[in-house]
Design a protein around this motif. Structure first.
Motif, PDB file in Angstrom:
ATOM      1  N   ALA A   6       0.576  -1.158   0.068  1.00  0.00           N
ATOM      2  CA  ALA A   6       0.185  -0.088   0.334  1.00  0.00           C
ATOM      3  C   ALA A   6       0.569   1.100  -0.216  1.00  0.00           C
ATOM      4  O   ALA A   6       0.937   2.612  -0.793  1.00  0.00           O
ATOM      5  CB  ALA A   6      -1.188   0.124   1.432  1.00  0.00           C
ATOM      6  N   VAL A   7       2.303   1.351   0.791  1.00  0.00           N
ATOM      7  CA  VAL A   7       2.730   2.355   0.863  1.00  0.00           C
ATOM      8  C   VAL A   7       3.180   2.567  -0.821  1.00  0.00           C
ATOM      9  O   VAL A   7       3.725   3.719  -1.421  1.00  0.00           O
ATOM     10  CB  VAL A   7       3.800   2.257   1.707  1.00  0.00           C
ATOM     11  CG1 VAL A   7       4.962   2.779   1.807  1.00  0.00           C
ATOM     12  CG2 VAL A   7       4.072   1.881   3.338  1.00  0.00           C
TER      13      VAL A   7
ATOM     14  N   GLU B 252       0.909   4.204  -2.993  1.00  0.00           N
ATOM     15  CA  GLU B 252       1.483   5.271  -2.652  1.00  0.00           C
ATOM     16  C   GLU B 252       2.667   6.238  -3.214  1.00  0.00           C
ATOM     17  O   GLU B 252       2.062   7.513  -3.057  1.00  0.00           O
ATOM     18  CB  GLU B 252       1.341   5.995  -1.372  1.00  0.00           C
ATOM     19  CG  GLU B 252       0.242   5.478  -0.478  1.00  0.00           C
ATOM     20  CD  GLU B 252      -1.679   6.007  -0.947  1.00  0.00           C
ATOM     21  OE1 GLU B 252      -1.377   7.444  -1.621  1.00  0.00           O
ATOM     22  OE2 GLU B 252      -2.132   5.708  -0.911  1.00  0.00           O
TER      23      GLU B 252
ATOM     24  N   ILE C 204       0.453  24.097   6.820  1.00  0.00           N
ATOM     25  CA  ILE C 204      -0.865  23.954   6.003  1.00  0.00           C
ATOM     26  C   ILE C 204      -2.085  23.840   6.768  1.00  0.00           C
ATOM     27  O   ILE C 204      -3.022  24.619   6.520  1.00  0.00           O
ATOM     28  CB  ILE C 204      -0.941  22.494   6.086  1.00  0.00           C
ATOM     29  CG1 ILE C 204       0.391  21.949   5.350  1.00  0.00           C
ATOM     30  CG2 ILE C 204      -2.251  21.877   5.282  1.00  0.00           C
ATOM     31  CD1 ILE C 204       0.790  20.455   5.270  1.00  0.00           C
TER      32      ILE C 204
ATOM     33  N   LEU D 217       2.563  20.760   0.816  1.00  0.00           N
ATOM     34  CA  LEU D 217       2.096  19.121   1.110  1.00  0.00           C
ATOM     35  C   LEU D 217       2.886  18.166   0.244  1.00  0.00           C
ATOM     36  O   LEU D 217       3.023  17.448   1.052  1.00  0.00           O
ATOM     37  CB  LEU D 217       0.667  19.062   0.561  1.00  0.00           C
ATOM     38  CG  LEU D 217      -0.545  19.411   1.498  1.00  0.00           C
ATOM     39  CD1 LEU D 217      -1.598  20.217   0.725  1.00  0.00           C
ATOM     40  CD2 LEU D 217      -1.046  18.757   3.041  1.00  0.00           C
TER      41      LEU D 217
ATOM     42  N   LYS E 289       5.038  14.413   1.956  1.00  0.00           N
ATOM     43  CA  LYS E 289       4.550  12.871   1.234  1.00  0.00           C
ATOM     44  C   LYS E 289       5.745  12.661   1.266  1.00  0.00           C
ATOM     45  O   LYS E 289       5.975  11.675   2.074  1.00  0.00           O
ATOM     46  CB  LYS E 289       3.595  13.280  -0.324  1.00  0.00           C
ATOM     47  CG  LYS E 289       3.042  12.270  -0.228  1.00  0.00           C
ATOM     48  CD  LYS E 289       1.925  12.958  -1.025  1.00  0.00           C
ATOM     49  CE  LYS E 289       1.765  13.510  -2.125  1.00  0.00           C
ATOM     50  NZ  LYS E 289       0.076  13.809  -3.131  1.00  0.00           N
TER      51      LYS E 289
ATOM     52  N   MET F 271       7.610  11.717   4.511  1.00  0.00           N
ATOM     53  CA  MET F 271       6.857  10.032   4.540  1.00  0.00           C
ATOM     54  C   MET F 271       7.032   8.868   4.199  1.00  0.00           C
ATOM     55  O   MET F 271       7.279   7.709   5.159  1.00  0.00           O
ATOM     56  CB  MET F 271       5.008  10.173   5.515  1.00  0.00           C
ATOM     57  CG  MET F 271       4.827  11.665   6.085  1.00  0.00           C
ATOM     58  SD  MET F 271       3.263  11.634   7.100  1.00  0.00           S
ATOM     59  CE  MET F 271       3.603  10.556   7.736  1.00  0.00           C
TER      60      MET F 271
ATOM     61  N   LEU G  87       0.280   5.205   6.641  1.00  0.00           N
ATOM     62  CA  LEU G  87      -0.799   5.760   5.276  1.00  0.00           C
ATOM     63  C   LEU G  87      -1.820   6.247   5.781  1.00  0.00           C
ATOM     64  O   LEU G  87      -1.721   7.509   4.910  1.00  0.00           O
ATOM     65  CB  LEU G  87      -0.961   3.865   4.989  1.00  0.00           C
ATOM     66  CG  LEU G  87      -0.380   3.127   4.513  1.00  0.00           C
ATOM     67  CD1 LEU G  87      -1.138   1.892   4.347  1.00  0.00           C
ATOM     68  CD2 LEU G  87      -0.360   3.599   2.965  1.00  0.00           C
TER      69      LEU G  87
ATOM     70  N   ALA H 265      -1.685   9.218   7.328  1.00  0.00           N
ATOM     71  CA  ALA H 265      -1.174  10.588   7.326  1.00  0.00           C
ATOM     72  C   ALA H 265      -0.533  11.401   6.087  1.00  0.00           C
ATOM     73  O   ALA H 265      -1.278  11.796   5.823  1.00  0.00           O
ATOM     74  CB  ALA H 265       0.336  10.380   7.738  1.00  0.00           C
ATOM     75  N   LEU H 266      -0.450   9.629   4.918  1.00  0.00           N
ATOM     76  CA  LEU H 266      -0.199  10.370   3.509  1.00  0.00           C
ATOM     77  C   LEU H 266      -1.709  10.407   3.277  1.00  0.00           C
ATOM     78  O   LEU H 266      -2.143  11.384   2.770  1.00  0.00           O
ATOM     79  CB  LEU H 266       0.201   8.972   3.168  1.00  0.00           C
ATOM     80  CG  LEU H 266       2.108   8.686   2.678  1.00  0.00           C
ATOM     81  CD1 LEU H 266       2.106   7.684   2.133  1.00  0.00           C
ATOM     82  CD2 LEU H 266       2.207  10.409   2.275  1.00  0.00           C
ATOM     83  N   ARG H 267      -2.556   9.727   3.298  1.00  0.00           N
ATOM     84  CA  ARG H 267      -4.174   9.843   3.228  1.00  0.00           C
ATOM     85  C   ARG H 267      -5.258  11.305   3.102  1.00  0.00           C
ATOM     86  O   ARG H 267      -5.178  11.737   2.586  1.00  0.00           O
ATOM     87  CB  ARG H 267      -4.950   8.405   3.589  1.00  0.00           C
ATOM     88  CG  ARG H 267      -4.904   7.375   2.566  1.00  0.00           C
ATOM     89  CD  ARG H 267      -5.596   6.292   3.030  1.00  0.00           C
ATOM     90  NE  ARG H 267      -4.792   5.022   2.043  1.00  0.00           N
ATOM     91  CZ  ARG H 267      -5.121   3.998   2.725  1.00  0.00           C
ATOM     92  NH1 ARG H 267      -4.725   3.526   4.218  1.00  0.00           N
ATOM     93  NH2 ARG H 267      -4.738   2.547   2.191  1.00  0.00           N
TER      94      ARG H 267
ATOM     95  N   ILE I  76      -3.255  13.718   3.897  1.00  0.00           N
ATOM     96  CA  ILE I  76      -2.333  14.886   3.021  1.00  0.00           C
ATOM     97  C   ILE I  76      -3.096  14.834   2.051  1.00  0.00           C
ATOM     98  O   ILE I  76      -3.081  15.793   1.283  1.00  0.00           O
ATOM     99  CB  ILE I  76      -0.985  14.456   3.126  1.00  0.00           C
ATOM    100  CG1 ILE I  76      -0.291  14.608   5.062  1.00  0.00           C
ATOM    101  CG2 ILE I  76      -0.424  15.184   2.277  1.00  0.00           C
ATOM    102  CD1 ILE I  76       1.457  14.623   4.716  1.00  0.00           C
ATOM    103  N   LYS I  77      -3.480  13.619   1.008  1.00  0.00           N
ATOM    104  CA  LYS I  77      -3.715  13.901   0.226  1.00  0.00           C
ATOM    105  C   LYS I  77      -5.135  14.006  -0.260  1.00  0.00           C
ATOM    106  O   LYS I  77      -5.328  15.242  -1.059  1.00  0.00           O
ATOM    107  CB  LYS I  77      -3.809  12.326  -0.431  1.00  0.00           C
ATOM    108  CG  LYS I  77      -2.806  11.843  -1.221  1.00  0.00           C
ATOM    109  CD  LYS I  77      -3.003   9.949  -1.657  1.00  0.00           C
ATOM    110  CE  LYS I  77      -4.060   9.700  -2.880  1.00  0.00           C
ATOM    111  NZ  LYS I  77      -3.976   8.474  -2.860  1.00  0.00           N
TER     112      LYS I  77
END
Lengths: 385, 98
Positions: A138-139, A142, A209, A226, A230, A233, B68, B70-72, B74-75
């Motif tokens: 999943a990562v 992304e 943000i 942002l 991302k 992370m 994940l 946190a990424l979502r 952010i998205k």
């Protein structure tokens, strides 16, 4: 005149045709093995068909669990040894010993001590493996969504570098492993700076943000913030993956240290370890790191500390009963608990036990004795200090 | 394995007879293990292996899931900012009109 209870008992006996049952292969095996058929007959005489069925179910569970444990050890511990070019597989006699242990467990504790727990632990192991693979995928997904080919390429490069370095700095602000930075991570941090990415910026980015200004310039700045958050992370995720890989290697190594292998394989393991020059196994990660000129000492130190701490804790919590070593453990604990035993004597006793633990490996069944002594010494040390 | 005489062991310790303490432990440890004891070692080992690995996998998994999440977040924030940027661009165009 027969009582009501006698009649009920006769009816149940009538329902259960032992001669017919004996013709079934599985049942005949059960009767001959658990526990010498006596308990079965006692239960039958008592007229309790339910209890009889319960025992039979436990027998089947015991058989299945024995197979599960043997195959789990072969595929995990055996797999670690495989990396050293050593074939390790439990023998039929090892498996029979596991079976005997479970038989005793069913007989003395109704199977509650071990049977259920062991299967639960093994099932969870398989489940966790799947879940970890899914989360990693999943990562990665992304990462793939991050946009343009050039940007993606740059990010991939940074991720690879971060992974190789086990990037502590990136994980610092994001939780989990709190390693301090290695020389390699400092170098990568410098490279990231060239792209305008400052480590530790996440908090600052988050503040930006949350601001409410609506001007176009401000909004574009927020968009860029942002993007950077991302990227950071994802880089951190790469660092975590590396540390996790190192931890897995550390666990394998600790297990080999604890259990060794039996005397047939011990010499081969020893020679391989000397050859590898690290006193450990599963060295592919470290070899790779070394080839990249990465300082691995810090990760090694951290992994060893974490793995040892967790192993000692888990080992100390596993319930061991009715075993020669559980008696030894209990006796020694009692002695050390007493106030009149002076501190120097306690320390001396512990030193002797540690010495015995190292020396015993070469003796018959030494790997098993050393395993239990490792638990005893860890528990006693914990009690003393 | 035979039973350990705890009282004797304790006395020898008190008297500082460490050679005898060692000899007593040696004798005890040299004893034959029963099949059940050996089996218990394998089972204990399997549980130890599984539980230690499960502990670290759980930690790693939680950490990956946090990433994940946190990424979502952010998205989703990104989509919000994109839409605000579109509005701001239109507003800017309108302001520049004669």
């Amino acid at each position: 005149m027969p009582s009501g209870r006698d009649l009920k008992s006769r009816e149940e006996k009538k329902e259960f045709d032992i001669d017919k049952a004996l013709q079934k292969k599985e049942f005949a095996e059960f009767l001959s093995r658990y526990p010498d058929g006596e308990a079965l007959l006692e239960v039958h005489d008592a007229g309790s068909l339910e209890a009889l069925e319960g025992i039979h179910d436990k027998f089947l569970l015991k058989e299945e669990t024995t197979k599960n444990v043997a195959s789990f050890i072969d595929s995990t511990f055996g797999g670690e040894l495989q990396k050293l070019g050593i074939d390790f597989k439990l023998t039929e006699s090892d498996t029979e010993e596991i079976n005997r242990h479970f038989e005793m467990d069913v007989k003395d504790y109704g199977g509650e001590k071990r049977l259920g727990h062991v299967n639960e632990d093994i099932e969870k192991f398989a489940k966790m493996k799947e879940e970890v693979a899914e989360a990693e995928a999943a990562v990665q997904a992304e990462l793939a969504k991050l946009g343009g080919a050039a940007g993606l390429e740059r990010r991939k490069l940074l991720l690879e570098q971060a992974e190789k370095a086990g990037l502590s700095g990136f994980t610092g602000g994001l939780g989990w492993f709190g390693l301090s930075r290695s020389d390699e991570s400092e170098r990568i941090l410098g490279e990231l700076k060239k792209f305008g990415i400052e480590i530790g910026d996440i908090k600052g980015q988050a503040k930006k943000i949350s601001k409410s200004e609506q001007g176009l310039a401000e909004l574009e700045e927020r968009k860029e913030a942002l993007n950077k958050a991302k990227e950071l992370m994802l880089i951190a995720a790469g660092g975590k993956k590396t540390v996790f890989k190192a931890i897995q290697v550390g666990v394998g190594r600790r297990m080999v240290e604890l259990f060794g292998t039996d005397i047939r394989e011990a010499r081969k393991v020893y020679e391989k370890l000397i050859e590898a020059g690290k006193g450990g196994i599963g060295l592919d990660y470290l070899v790779e790191a070394r080839a990249q000129g990465i300082n691995e000492a810090e990760i090694e130190k951290y992994v060893t500390m974490e793995v040892d701490k967790e192993t000692d804790e888990v080992f100390g919590n596993i319930e061991i009963k009715n075993n020669a070593f559980s008696e030894l453990e209990q006796s020694l604990k009692e002695i050390l608990k007493k106030d009149e035993t002076d501190a120097a004597a306690k320390k001396r006793l512990l030193e002797i036990l540690l010495k015995k633990k190292s020396a015993i490996r070469k003796s018959k069944d030494g790997h098993i004795k050393a395993l239990f002594l490792a638990r005893i010494t860890a528990k006693l040390a914990d009690q003393m200090f | 394995m035979q039973k350990l005489n705890t009282a004797d062991l304790e006395n020898m310790m008190k008297e500082g007879k460490w050679d005898k303490v060692e000899a007593m432990l040696d004798e005890y440890l040299a004893g034959e293990l029963s099949q059940e004891d050996k089996g218990e070692a394998y089972v204990t080992f399997a549980q130890l292996y599984a539980r230690v690995n499960n502990h670290f996998s759980e930690q790693y998994l939680n950490s990956m899931n946090e990433t994940l999440d946190a990424l979502r977040k952010i998205k989703s924030k990104e989509a919000e900012v994109d839409s605000q940027i579109d509005v701001a661009k239109v507003q800017e165009k309108i302001q520049k009109m004669n």
